[in-house]
Design an enzyme around this catalytic site. Structure first.
Site, PDB file in Angstrom:
ATOM      1  N   HIS A  55       0.755  -1.113   0.248  1.00 44.05           N
ATOM      2  CA  HIS A  55      -0.024   0.096  -0.179  1.00 44.05           C
ATOM      3  C   HIS A  55       0.833   1.413  -0.077  1.00 44.05           C
ATOM      4  CE1 HIS A  55      -3.704  -2.334   0.528  1.00 44.05           C
ATOM      5  NE2 HIS A  55      -3.075  -2.995   1.451  1.00 44.05           N
ATOM      6  N   ASN A 127     -10.511  -3.036   1.889  1.00 41.57           N
ATOM      7  CA  ASN A 127      -9.890  -3.272   0.338  1.00 41.57           C
ATOM      8  C   ASN A 127     -11.138  -3.114  -0.540  1.00 41.57           C
ATOM      9  OD1 ASN A 127      -7.074  -3.567   0.496  1.00 41.57           O
ATOM     10  ND2 ASN A 127      -7.419  -5.773   0.702  1.00 41.57           N
ATOM     11  N   TYR A 337       0.178  -3.959  11.420  1.00 40.56           N
ATOM     12  CA  TYR A 337      -0.074  -2.611  11.277  1.00 40.56           C
ATOM     13  C   TYR A 337       0.855  -1.734  12.116  1.00 40.56           C
ATOM     14  CZ  TYR A 337      -2.808  -3.521   7.271  1.00 40.56           C
ATOM     15  OH  TYR A 337      -3.419  -4.312   5.996  1.00 40.56           O
TER      16      TYR A 337
END
Ligand code: NDP
Length: 501
Positions: A55, A127, A337
């Site tokens: 990303h 997504n 993350y």
């Protein structure tokens, strides 16, 4: 007219000349005592932070989410109270390419929304596809390597790409979506956003529900066909980034309707698909989506680096009323993350304005670390428990207890689900004739670059999803249909054996 400011160093010292370095004589050499030059060079050398591994290329904007339905029977989340408006920041992205890659690449798109709620930040990190390629996080880094560059050539490599996918049959559903024209959305505004994972909502009484989020674009789904996508790559690699910025700047605010699929807890455990399996959707007939709210983006960031490049979303940021499910992929993302952001931005990345919980400031006992740029908790106590009136846990914020069971082992998903059924349904029941034609053309033009034995193995998977689907790909690639059909009838091990290098 604004008064002209005097240029300064980073420390506010006025600068008298920003064109000529301090030198001994007209020709130099340059003197070490030119602190202004040294400061400029040293800062420039450190302008880049690590690129996101996935990303990396994205665009973002601020806006508002309005909850329009009463869902209090399912969740006690305050931002999901009917009529409540919550500030948000959203970031859209491609996945596999680097920061300078083209917005029109065939790739899933990230769809992340940070809700600045009164209970702290809630991050939705989805997504534009409702499913994913794999369902066990042990496969994730391997999968991403195959979508990136070859270790020797440093080029994208169709053998790597298709070798892995053809050995990973559970990817067939996502591969079918990716190679439909939905794999090349016209812009970020013209695509949906899905949680893909199952999450949990719980109400005031502590009752739990399984949920799936669907942000449906109000602009309508629009896609590029592969020729248009290729053309766009050459014409304007930043077309979707530019489109989002210009639309908002021109007052054309994009919006999405949030629809939720909600399933009672016990029913979900007995559902015909494993609802933790991210390669599957819940067919709408089983769980009709209900409209819950609207997301609108209405303000551009002022500085890309500060607000978009440093925006950090974490699926573990869940507010009371929302919880994680046991989905194995989600469980890994809960770690990964936050870990990535600490690596990219440092342990105090929550102090960067775009990431700050602006409607419910931090009251934690975490202290110090690189770039702690506020008062760091001041003179207050830095431990718990304490008797100096420091912030205390509130039992009302606790997630209700939930059962877990089973033997600890390394084990695949328990449901003996058919990995091919939903891909087949998409091909045969949802897609139009044109969608199918484009799907086959998109696959043939990409898979055609891989070795024949890999083409055969992958085409057998298309055949298993739907015989016409596999037949058309085989014809497009000039593969012997009998061989494709034979491989499709074989077990995974036999397919691998039959198509080894
Ligand atoms: P429905 O006919 O009720 O829904 C079909 C869904 O497919 C719609 O949400 C539509 O999205 C979406 N869609 C249309 N074209 C594509 C495409 N090329 N790629 C991905 N999605 C597309 O069917 P079911 O719910 O019974 O599901 C049938 C199949 O539809 C599934 O196997 C799955 O492949 C696909 N699908 C299902 C979703 C779900 O949550 N149930 C979500 C997305 C896809 P839109 O309304 O935006 O056009």
């Amino acid at each position: 007219m604004a008064t002209k400011k005097t240029l300064s160093t980073a420390f506010g010292i006025p600068v008298g000349d920003d064109q000529n370095s301090l030198t001994a004589g007209k020709r130099g050499p340059v003197l070490m005592q030119d602190a202004h030059l040294l400061e400029k060079l040293a800062h420039f050398d450190r302008e880049r932070i690590p690129e996101r591994v996935v990303h990396a290329k994205g665009a973002g904007a601020y806006g508002v989410f309005e909850c329009t339905a009463d869902v209090s029977q399912y969740t006690k989340a305050k931002f999901l109270a009917k009529g409540k408006k919550t500030e948000v920041f959203a970031r859209f992205s491609t996945v596999g390419g680097e920061k300078g890659s083209a917005d029109s690449e065939r790739d899933p798109r990230g769809f992340a929304v940070k809700f600045y709620t009164e209970d702290g930040n809630y991050d939705f990190v989805g997504n534009n596809t409702p499913v994913f390629f794999i369902r066990d996080p042990l496969k994730f880094s391997d999968f991403i390597h195959t979508q990136k560059r070859h270790p020797a050539t440093n080029c994208k490599d169709p053998d790597m790409f298709w070798d892995f996918l053809s050995l990973t049959p559970e990817s067939i559903h996502q591969v079918t979506i990716l190679f439909s024209d939905r794999g090349t959305p016209a812009t970020f505004r013209h695509m949906n956003g899905y949680s893909s994972h199952t999450f949990v909502w719980y109400n005031e009484a502590g009752e739990r529900f399984w949920v799936q989020y669907h942000f449906k674009t109000d602009q309508g789904n629009k896609t590029l066909d592969r020729h248009q996508a290729e053309e766009m790559r050459a014409k304007d690699p930043d077309h979707a980034t530019r489109d989002l910025y210009n639309a908002i700047e021109g007052g054309e605010f994009p919006s999405w309707t949030l629809e939720m699929q909600i399933m009672p807890y016990e029913e979900g455990l007995k559902y015909r698909y494993d609802i933790m399996d991210i390669t599957k959707v819940w067919p709408h007939a089983d769980a009709p989506p209900i409209v819950v709210g609207r997301l609108t983006l209405n303000r551009n960031p002022v500085n890309y680096f500060a607000e978009v490049e440093q925006a950090a979303f974490c699926p573990g940021n869940l507010v009371p009323g929302v919880a994680a499910s046991p989905d194995k992929m989600l469980q890994a993302r809960l770690f990964s993350y936050h870990d990535t952001h600490i690596h990219r931005l440092g342990p105090n990345y929550h102090l960067i304005p775009v990431n700050q919980p602006r409607n419910r400031p931090e009251t934690s006992y975490q202290r110090d670390g690189f770039m702690r740029v506020d008062d760091g908790g001041g003179s207050g106590p830095n431990y718990w428990p304490n008797s100096f009136n420091g912030p205390a846990p509130d039992p009302a914020a606790k997630e209700p207890p939930f059962p877990v069971e089973g033997m600890a082992d390394r084990q695949p998903y328990g449901h003996a689900n058919d990995d091919f059924e939903q891909a087949g349904a998409l091909y045969s029941k949802v897609m139009s004739d044109q969608d199918r034609e484009h799907l086959v053309g998109n696959i043939v033009s990409h898979l055609g670059g891989a070795q024949k034995r890999i083409q055969l193995r992958q085409t057998a998977l298309f055949f298993k999803a739907h015989s016409e689907y596999g037949t058309r790909v085989a014809q497009g690639l000039g593969l012997p249909l009998e061989e494709v059909a034979r491989l499709a009838g074989l077990s995974q091990e036999a397919r691998e054996e039959a198509t080894k290098a």
